[in-house]
Design a protein around this motif. Structure first.
Motif, short mmCIF file in Angstrom:
data_model
loop_
_atom_site.label_atom_id
_atom_site.label_comp_id
_atom_site.label_asym_id
_atom_site.label_seq_id
_atom_site.Cartn_x
_atom_site.Cartn_y
_atom_site.Cartn_z
N GLY A 92 0.98 -0.99 -0.27
CA GLY A 92 0.04 -0.16 0.15
C GLY A 92 0.86 0.92 0.04
N GLU A 93 2.03 1.29 0.37
CA GLU A 93 3.16 2.12 0.28
C GLU A 93 3.45 2.87 -1.05
N GLU A 94 3.57 4.39 -0.88
CA GLU A 94 4.19 4.86 -2.40
C GLU A 94 5.37 4.58 -2.04
N TYR A 95 6.22 3.94 -3.44
CA TYR A 95 7.77 3.37 -3.41
C TYR A 95 8.63 4.44 -4.38
N GLN A 96 9.06 4.83 -3.66
CA GLN A 96 10.25 5.83 -4.72
C GLN A 96 10.92 5.10 -5.41
N PRO A 97 11.18 5.27 -6.50
CA PRO A 97 12.27 4.30 -7.50
C PRO A 97 13.36 5.00 -7.28
N VAL A 98 14.38 4.23 -7.46
CA VAL A 98 15.84 4.54 -7.62
C VAL A 98 16.48 5.01 -8.63
N PHE A 99 15.82 4.27 -9.83
CA PHE A 99 16.31 4.67 -11.01
C PHE A 99 15.71 5.69 -11.93
N VAL A 100 15.62 6.83 -11.89
CA VAL A 100 14.66 7.63 -12.29
C VAL A 100 16.21 8.84 -12.44
N GLY A 101 16.05 9.57 -13.32
CA GLY A 101 16.37 10.96 -13.22
C GLY A 101 18.11 10.86 -13.84
N LYS A 102 18.78 12.07 -12.79
CA LYS A 102 20.15 11.30 -12.98
C LYS A 102 20.62 9.92 -12.38
N ILE A 103 19.63 9.39 -11.80
CA ILE A 103 20.53 8.44 -11.32
C ILE A 103 20.13 6.75 -12.21
N MET A 104 19.38 7.21 -13.25
CA MET A 104 19.18 6.55 -14.79
C MET A 104 20.39 6.67 -15.50
N ARG A 131 11.94 -4.26 -1.87
CA ARG A 131 11.44 -3.61 -3.11
C ARG A 131 12.84 -2.91 -4.34
N VAL A 132 14.02 -2.56 -3.28
CA VAL A 132 14.99 -2.36 -4.37
C VAL A 132 15.44 -3.14 -5.13
N MET A 133 15.30 -4.61 -4.46
CA MET A 133 16.20 -5.40 -5.08
C MET A 133 14.82 -6.11 -5.94
N ALA A 134 13.50 -5.87 -6.15
CA ALA A 134 12.87 -6.15 -6.90
C ALA A 134 13.38 -4.87 -8.81
N GLU A 135 13.18 -3.91 -7.96
CA GLU A 135 13.25 -2.69 -9.10
C GLU A 135 14.32 -3.06 -10.09
N VAL A 136 15.39 -2.88 -8.91
CA VAL A 136 16.96 -3.62 -9.44
C VAL A 136 16.55 -4.78 -10.41
N ALA A 137 16.27 -5.59 -10.76
CA ALA A 137 15.78 -7.25 -11.10
C ALA A 137 15.45 -6.81 -12.11
N GLU A 138 14.06 -5.19 -12.03
CA GLU A 138 13.17 -4.96 -13.10
C GLU A 138 14.03 -4.29 -14.60
N VAL A 139 15.01 -3.43 -14.24
CA VAL A 139 15.51 -2.45 -14.87
C VAL A 139 16.93 -3.54 -15.33
N LEU A 140 17.19 -4.41 -14.68
CA LEU A 140 18.69 -5.11 -15.74
C LEU A 140 17.58 -6.43 -16.42
N GLY A 141 16.77 -7.04 -16.33
CA GLY A 141 16.39 -7.57 -16.99
C GLY A 141 16.20 -9.36 -16.58
N ILE A 142 16.46 -9.60 -15.20
CA ILE A 142 16.73 -10.39 -14.18
C ILE A 142 15.93 -11.00 -13.19
N THR A 143 15.81 -12.02 -12.69
CA THR A 143 14.71 -12.76 -11.82
C THR A 143 14.80 -11.97 -10.40
N PRO A 144 13.75 -11.09 -9.43
CA PRO A 144 14.32 -10.91 -7.91
C PRO A 144 15.43 -11.51 -7.19
N ALA A 145 14.60 -13.33 -7.56
CA ALA A 145 15.48 -14.13 -6.79
C ALA A 145 17.11 -13.93 -7.00
N TYR A 146 17.38 -13.72 -8.68
CA TYR A 146 19.01 -13.95 -8.53
C TYR A 146 19.58 -12.63 -7.70
N VAL A 147 19.05 -11.78 -7.75
CA VAL A 147 18.98 -10.41 -7.04
C VAL A 147 19.77 -10.99 -5.94
#
Ligand code: FES
Length: 168
Positions: A8-20, A54-70
């Motif tokens: 329910g909480e809002e997640y602020q993605p890490v990889f946006v703007g300058k960080i992306m 949640r960060v792990m899930a974002e990293v997995a998504e950005v890199l196209g790998i599974t959250p379990a691997y991350v």
């Protein structure tokens, strides 16, 4: 205590703007996105202070790998924090060669002088988390201690108050 972000909480993605942009620059140096996992996690930790599920899930998504691997990688390396840690993250080697030279006393001194009290816990002022680690590869300089990215050698209990004062 769990710090996982509920759905329910809002997640602020890490990889946006300058960080992306920064991540894209890093990716250019690696043959595959998967190979850039360690630096991507490092950036995420620098930005958020620790690596939540949640960060792990974002990293997995950005890199196209599974959250379990991350998650496997995050749990393998002690340099990635799976819980919020203090401003200063202290790693004391307590493996046998260093222990014989007094590493337990160094650990105890850090716990006392920072107010963290227990290894793995964070001091009430949020400034210190002290953990025990395996061999830091500096056995000839017992006791070696990592304070954030700084490797301190020949640390003794008597030197701890000065170190704590410097990083406080
Ligand atoms: S055993 Fe402590 S650094 Fe190697």
């Amino acid at each position: 205590m769990t710090h996982a972000v509920s759905h329910g909480e809002e997640y602020q993605p890490v990889f946006v703007g300058k960080i992306m942009d920064e991540l894209q620059t890093v990716l250019q140096r690696y043959p595959t996105k998967q190979a850039a996992l360690l630096p991507a996690l490092w950036i995420a930790q620098r930005e958020q202070g620790w690596i939540s599920d949640r960060v792990m899930a974002e990293v997995a998504e950005v890199l196209g790998i599974t959250p379990a691997y991350v998650k496997g990688v995050v749990t393998f390396y002690t340099m990635y924090h799976q819980h919020p840690v203090g401003k200063n993250f202290v790693q004391v080697c307590t493996t046998s060669p260093c222990n014989i030279c007094g590493a337990e006393g160094v650990l105890k001194a850090f716990l006392e002088h920072t107010g963290a009290h227990d290894a793995g816990a964070t001091s009430p002022d949020g400034k210190w988390t002290i953990i025990e680690v395996e061999c830091l590869g500096a056995c000839g300089f017992a006791t070696p201690v990592l304070v954030n990215d700084d490797l301190l050698e020949n640390v003794t209990p008597a030197k701890v108050p000065e170190i704590v004062k410097k990083y406080r």
